[in-house]
Write a protein that holds these residues in place. Structure first.
Motif, PDB file in Angstrom:
ATOM      1  N   LEU A 177      -4.388  -7.727 -36.556  1.00  0.00           N
ATOM      2  CA  LEU A 177      -5.317  -7.168 -35.570  1.00  0.00           C
ATOM      3  C   LEU A 177      -5.316  -5.648 -35.625  1.00  0.00           C
ATOM      4  O   LEU A 177      -6.377  -5.004 -35.573  1.00  0.00           O
ATOM      5  N   LYS A 178      -4.136  -5.066 -35.729  1.00  0.00           N
ATOM      6  CA  LYS A 178      -4.053  -3.603 -35.813  1.00  0.00           C
ATOM      7  C   LYS A 178      -4.759  -3.097 -37.065  1.00  0.00           C
ATOM      8  O   LYS A 178      -5.515  -2.107 -37.020  1.00  0.00           O
ATOM      9  N   ALA A 179      -4.541  -3.782 -38.195  1.00  0.00           N
ATOM     10  CA  ALA A 179      -5.173  -3.375 -39.446  1.00  0.00           C
ATOM     11  C   ALA A 179      -6.692  -3.451 -39.362  1.00  0.00           C
ATOM     12  O   ALA A 179      -7.399  -2.703 -40.042  1.00  0.00           O
ATOM     13  N   ASP A 180      -7.189  -4.328 -38.480  1.00  0.00           N
ATOM     14  CA  ASP A 180      -8.642  -4.481 -38.322  1.00  0.00           C
ATOM     15  C   ASP A 180      -9.194  -3.543 -37.252  1.00  0.00           C
ATOM     16  O   ASP A 180     -10.365  -3.626 -36.894  1.00  0.00           O
ATOM     17  N   GLY A 181      -8.349  -2.684 -36.709  1.00  0.00           N
ATOM     18  CA  GLY A 181      -8.814  -1.678 -35.768  1.00  0.00           C
ATOM     19  C   GLY A 181      -8.735  -2.052 -34.302  1.00  0.00           C
ATOM     20  O   GLY A 181      -9.300  -1.355 -33.451  1.00  0.00           O
ATOM     21  N   VAL A 182      -8.059  -3.147 -33.969  1.00  0.00           N
ATOM     22  CA  VAL A 182      -7.934  -3.544 -32.566  1.00  0.00           C
ATOM     23  C   VAL A 182      -7.042  -2.543 -31.830  1.00  0.00           C
ATOM     24  O   VAL A 182      -5.946  -2.215 -32.304  1.00  0.00           O
ATOM     25  N   LYS A 183      -7.509  -2.085 -30.693  1.00  0.00           N
ATOM     26  CA  LYS A 183      -6.819  -1.033 -29.944  1.00  0.00           C
ATOM     27  C   LYS A 183      -5.431  -1.471 -29.490  1.00  0.00           C
ATOM     28  O   LYS A 183      -4.443  -0.740 -29.632  1.00  0.00           O
ATOM     29  N   THR A 184      -5.346  -2.669 -28.915  1.00  0.00           N
ATOM     30  CA  THR A 184      -4.064  -3.189 -28.420  1.00  0.00           C
ATOM     31  C   THR A 184      -3.881  -4.601 -28.953  1.00  0.00           C
ATOM     32  O   THR A 184      -4.363  -5.575 -28.354  1.00  0.00           O
ATOM     33  N   PRO A 185      -3.189  -4.771 -30.065  1.00  0.00           N
ATOM     34  CA  PRO A 185      -2.992  -6.115 -30.620  1.00  0.00           C
ATOM     35  C   PRO A 185      -2.285  -7.056 -29.653  1.00  0.00           C
ATOM     36  O   PRO A 185      -2.717  -8.189 -29.453  1.00  0.00           O
ATOM     37  N   TYR A 186      -1.191  -6.602 -29.036  1.00  0.00           N
ATOM     38  CA  TYR A 186      -0.515  -7.387 -27.999  1.00  0.00           C
ATOM     39  C   TYR A 186      -0.237  -6.479 -26.815  1.00  0.00           C
ATOM     40  O   TYR A 186       0.439  -5.450 -26.954  1.00  0.00           O
ATOM     41  N   ALA A 187      -0.739  -6.826 -25.650  1.00  0.00           N
ATOM     42  CA  ALA A 187      -0.502  -6.029 -24.445  1.00  0.00           C
ATOM     43  C   ALA A 187       0.816  -6.456 -23.811  1.00  0.00           C
ATOM     44  O   ALA A 187       1.000  -7.623 -23.483  1.00  0.00           O
ATOM     45  N   LEU A 188       1.717  -5.482 -23.650  1.00  0.00           N
ATOM     46  CA  LEU A 188       3.060  -5.744 -23.120  1.00  0.00           C
ATOM     47  C   LEU A 188       3.251  -4.961 -21.824  1.00  0.00           C
ATOM     48  O   LEU A 188       3.813  -3.866 -21.820  1.00  0.00           O
ATOM     49  N   PRO A 189       2.775  -5.495 -20.689  1.00  0.00           N
ATOM     50  CA  PRO A 189       2.849  -4.748 -19.428  1.00  0.00           C
ATOM     51  C   PRO A 189       4.233  -4.781 -18.795  1.00  0.00           C
ATOM     52  O   PRO A 189       4.589  -5.699 -18.055  1.00  0.00           O
ATOM     53  N   LEU A 190       5.017  -3.752 -19.098  1.00  0.00           N
ATOM     54  CA  LEU A 190       6.348  -3.619 -18.499  1.00  0.00           C
ATOM     55  C   LEU A 190       6.370  -2.443 -17.533  1.00  0.00           C
ATOM     56  O   LEU A 190       7.420  -1.856 -17.284  1.00  0.00           O
ATOM     57  N   GLY A 191       5.203  -2.125 -16.976  1.00  0.00           N
ATOM     58  CA  GLY A 191       5.113  -1.103 -15.945  1.00  0.00           C
ATOM     59  C   GLY A 191       5.565  -1.654 -14.603  1.00  0.00           C
ATOM     60  O   GLY A 191       5.886  -2.842 -14.472  1.00  0.00           O
ATOM     61  N   PRO A 192       5.576  -0.815 -13.570  1.00  0.00           N
ATOM     62  CA  PRO A 192       6.181  -1.196 -12.284  1.00  0.00           C
ATOM     63  C   PRO A 192       5.447  -2.266 -11.497  1.00  0.00           C
ATOM     64  O   PRO A 192       5.995  -2.797 -10.540  1.00  0.00           O
TER      65      PRO A 192
END
Length: 419
Positions: A177-192
């Motif tokens: 996905l990254k190689a194809d230009g996807v901004k966020t291949p996997y979203a990892l929300p570890l924010g508060p």
């Protein structure tokens, strides 16, 4: 459940007490309920749901009035806490946590309120999560599980033909996905906002979790260290989690990015389906992969109903809650807000109804779910610490083992403080 004998005994004892000192049924009783907002517009506000339910209940119970106050999730827990501290506890509260109130002996036991059929109908894993010292105080009100959402178009554009089944698959797909230009291949929300949930999902898929088989904290277990180390090295370290550092990415922002078509994969709950559909995002859903295959367990989340003893009204509260948990009302709430029913009867109905088929992947996961240790009064402190610290563990200079050891020390101290 507290067990048939315990329930019958509790009901029998409270019935005997009620026979001597029960409320005067000749005069009107007003019950006050504080509830959380699940809607996202006036059209589906929780106030609308409760107003309709209460109107129907009061029509058959002319001596009982129920006044419901609805607050956003940003306010409701604090509102109830302040009311209790001021000596003005509501009769009932439908919020996110119950254990602190139970530990201070401020709540009725479930067996003192509900009829046996209603109490027995709760899904076992949810009922068990509502216990403190093996006694049920928290009544599960709404539930959800997590599955892996993926953007079908982004997958197809990157040449990915099937959803990931293992961590290795997930990392390989993210790289494509990254190689194809996807901004966020996997979203990892570890924010508060909800880092404790994303973290627990990954710990479960790595074979462990926050606690061990007997309920003791095991945050710094070898398996948990390996899980966060894998995330750090194979996703975050390789630039596969997008432009926002996981420690600063909140769930709401990750969901919004998915609905904009900017995210290839992320863990999501049922409400993401409707949000994605509104933006015409074609998505797929599969169980969260484990290290080498299927995850040991899946994350389950529940919100809770509880009843405070301060004002009395035990019989009226119990009768009203029996009505709240009737199959038709449980189903109506679950369908309105794309949540999972907390009772066996409603779950069985939903699983066999065609119009509810979109929720099937989540319903299928429910029997294998594991909930956070919400029955521990220490959990509020531990959860807050996880939200604050866990993102550092997977940062470029992070140390997963050190972060988890610090959390374990905090958890043990908080646990000891309970005793």
């Amino acid at each position: 459940m507290t067990g048939w004998l315990a329930v019958v005994t509790a009901l029998g004892m409270t019935a005997a007490v009620a026979g001597c000192t029960g409320p005067a049924t000749a005069q009107e009783v007003t019950l006050r309920l504080v509830a959380a907002e699940y809607g996202d517009s006036p059209a589906n506000s929780s106030k609308k749901y409760w107003d309709d339910l209460v109107e129907k209940y009061e029509a058959d119970h002319p001596k009982v009035r129920v006044k419901v106050s609805v607050y956003s999730w940003n306010q409701v827990d604090r509102k109830v806490k302040d009311m209790v501290a001021a000596g003005k506890a509501p009769d009932m509260a439908q919020i996110g946590a119950y254990a602190d109130y139970a530990a201070r002996d401020q709540l009725y036991e479930a067996g003192q309120l509900l009829s046996i059929p209603v109490q027995a109908d709760f899904l076992p894993q949810l009922s068990d999560a509502g216990k403190v010292s093996r006694i049920a105080y928290g009544l599960p009100f709404a539930a959800s599980t997590r599955v892996l959402f993926y953007n079908k178009k982004l997958f197809a554009d990157a040449g990915i033909t099937s959803a990931p089944k293992t961590w290795s698959d997930l990392a390989a797909d993210a790289a494509k996905l990254k190689a194809d230009g996807v901004k966020t291949p996997y979203a990892l929300p570890l924010g508060p906002e909800e880092a404790q949930a994303e973290t627990m999902q990954w710990l479960l898929s790595g074979g462990a979790g926050y606690t061990d088989e007997v309920g003791s904290y095991q945050l710094d277990s070898e398996k948990n260290v390996k899980t966060l180390t894998w995330l750090k090295d194979n996703l975050v370290g390789k630039g596969l989690t997008g432009p926002t550092a996981p420690a600063k990415l909140n769930r709401a922002a990750a969901f919004a990015a998915f609905t904009r078509g900017e995210v290839g994969m992320l863990n999501g709950h049922p409400t993401l389906m409707k949000a994605a559909a509104k933006r015409n995002v074609e998505y797929g859903m599969v169980p969260m992969p484990g290290r080498g295959g299927e995850a040991r367990a899946n994350l389950g989340v529940a919100d809770w109903m509880m009843a405070f003893k301060r004002n009395g009204h035990r019989e009226e509260i119990g009768d009203f809650l029996d009505y709240v948990y009737s199959p038709k009302n449980v189903l109506a709430f679950s369908r309105e807000y794309d949540l999972l029913p907390v009772t066996t009867a409603a779950s069985q109905t939903m699983s066999t109804t065609k119009s509810d088929s979109a929720l099937t992947p989540f319903l299928d996961e429910l029997p294998q779910t594991e909930l956070p240790p919400v029955g521990k009064t220490s959990w509020a402190e531990v959860s807050a610490a996880v939200k604050e610290r866990i993102g550092r563990a997977v940062s470029p200079n992070g140390n997963p083992e050190a972060v988890l050891q610090g959390l374990q020390q905090l958890a043990e101290a908080a646990e000891n403080a309970e005793q």
